[in-house]
Design an enzyme around this catalytic site. Structure first.
Site, PDB file in Angstrom:
ATOM      1  N   ASP A   1      -2.228  -5.000   0.200  1.00  0.00           N
ATOM      2  CA  ASP A   1      -3.084  -4.147   1.025  1.00  0.00           C
ATOM      3  C   ASP A   1      -4.367  -4.858   1.457  1.00  0.00           C
ATOM      4  OD1 ASP A   1      -2.177  -1.546   1.656  1.00  0.00           O
ATOM      5  OD2 ASP A   1      -2.432  -0.882  -0.416  1.00  0.00           O
TER       6      ASP A   1
ATOM      7  N   LYS B   1       7.454   2.623   4.361  1.00  0.00           N
ATOM      8  CA  LYS B   1       7.223   1.283   3.800  1.00  0.00           C
ATOM      9  C   LYS B   1       8.484   0.776   3.101  1.00  0.00           C
ATOM     10  CE  LYS B   1       2.282   2.154   3.495  1.00  0.00           C
ATOM     11  NZ  LYS B   1       1.042   2.354   2.726  1.00  0.00           N
TER      12      LYS B   1
ATOM     13  N   GLN C   1      -0.179   3.621  -3.290  1.00  0.00           N
ATOM     14  CA  GLN C   1      -0.490   4.478  -2.144  1.00  0.00           C
ATOM     15  C   GLN C   1      -1.724   5.330  -2.439  1.00  0.00           C
ATOM     16  OE1 GLN C   1       0.990   4.259   0.809  1.00  0.00           O
ATOM     17  NE2 GLN C   1      -0.222   5.888   1.708  1.00  0.00           N
TER      18      GLN C   1
HETATM   19  N1  GUN Z   1      -3.394   5.368   2.435  1.00  0.00           N
HETATM   20  C1  GUN Z   1      -3.678   5.399   3.758  1.00  0.00           C
HETATM   21  N2  GUN Z   1      -3.569   4.157   4.277  1.00  0.00           N
HETATM   22  C2  GUN Z   1      -3.213   3.341   3.267  1.00  0.00           C
HETATM   23  C3  GUN Z   1      -2.931   1.949   3.182  1.00  0.00           C
HETATM   24  O1  GUN Z   1      -3.019   1.188   4.151  1.00  0.00           O
HETATM   25  N3  GUN Z   1      -2.579   1.489   1.949  1.00  0.00           N
HETATM   26  C4  GUN Z   1      -2.502   2.298   0.862  1.00  0.00           C
HETATM   27  N4  GUN Z   1      -2.162   1.738  -0.288  1.00  0.00           N
HETATM   28  N5  GUN Z   1      -2.750   3.592   0.909  1.00  0.00           N
HETATM   29  C5  GUN Z   1      -3.101   4.102   2.108  1.00  0.00           C
END
Ligand code: GUN
Length: 283
Positions: free
Chosen positions: A118, A51, A95
């Protein structure tokens, strides 16, 4: 046809990079994404690295906030509050998963809905189901983009989603419904899952079980979207779909790696630009 998510992502990111330079020129600053990671779960670390790399590639401002595994919930909430109130921050991502002593629900709800890149905040989830303008969750948004790019018609088709998570299964079902597919959400308690899946023109596998979807689950010619990221005992990365047996009969299929994964990150970049634009335009 193999749907090349990596290549589609790359061209979308290249286009965004140009847009971001123009936005910086116009507004005097770049979109800014803050990513918070708690602890050192290796999978989470690897996703977060991807990311941050993408934010740099697209020319965003962005930083990683690293907190120790034993950080208190109060400290994490205070960090989120600080970012909520920072006028130069457009997007905040925490996350997941979080350590057991921290409530994910509380943390998600603490992020300002306007900065929720998100699309997990209850306000954004409600808005999605009410057909109101909202930030869409990244993986479901990426799946629809892949189907569009591959020229897969959704209207009037039967779609089966395996998995009912808040992050993927439920929202992707809603987005397929919005595209006028007839949608079934299947799960671990579905009776004769293979027969249900065999009805699908579009099959989305988001279960988290390595290579569970074999050829007997797939109607010849169906579009198969594999959301799974699983590690086998030998350390190989595989999806929820048994690619070797399904690829010959599917009309279109996403590989793992290089399918849905890169699109999730690319849609996160899109959401960050969207939050930036909403904020600079006071929406
Ligand atoms: N953990 C697994 N997928 C995601 C996601 O799309 N966003 C976040 N913040 N954590 C995750």
């Amino acid at each position: 046809m193999i749907i090349d998510g990596k290549q589609i992502s790359q061209s979308l990111k290249d286009a965004m990079k140009i847009d971001v330079d123009a936005l910086a020129e116009q507004y005097g600053r770049r979109p800014c994404l803050m990513v918070i990671i708690v602890g050192d779960n290796p999978a989470s670390r690897s996703y977060v690295r991807g990311k941050i790399k993408a934010t740099e590639y697209c020319g965003f401002d962005g930083h990683l906030v690293e907190l120790p595994e034993d950080v208190s919930e109060a400290t994490l909430l205070a960090e989120i509050d600080k970012l909520n109130n920072d006028p130069l921050v457009d997007g905040i991502l925490v996350q997941l998963p979080l350590p057991k002593h921290i409530s994910e629900d509380k943390v998600i709800a603490a992020i300002s809905a306007e900065k929720d890149v998100d699309g997990f905040h209850p306000e954004n989830v409600a808005r999605l189901w009410l057909n109101q303008h909202c930030i869409l969750p990244c993986t479901p948004k990426g799946i629809i983009e892949l189907l569009d790019q591959a020229g897969v018609e959704m209207a009037g088709k039967k779609a089966v989603v395996i998995g009912r998570s808040n992050i993927v299964g439920k929202p992707v079902a809603k987005l397929l419904l919005d595209r006028n597919a007839t949608v079934t959400i299947a799960h671990s308690r579905t009776k004769d899952l293979a027969a249900v899946c065999r009805e699908a023109d579009i099959l989305v596998a988001a279960v988290g079980r390595a290579e569970m979807v074999t050829a007997e689950y797939v109607k010849p010619g169906a579009a198969v979207i594999d959301v799974g990221i699983n590690r086998t005992e030998e350390g190989k990365l595989v999806g929820d779909v048994d690619f070797a047996s399904v690829e010959p009969i599917a009309g279109a299929i996403t590989p793992v790696p290089g399918g849905v994964g890169p699109m999730t990150i690319t849609m996160l970049m899109r959401n960050t630009i969207e939050c930036f634009l909403n904020r600079v335009n006071n929406k």
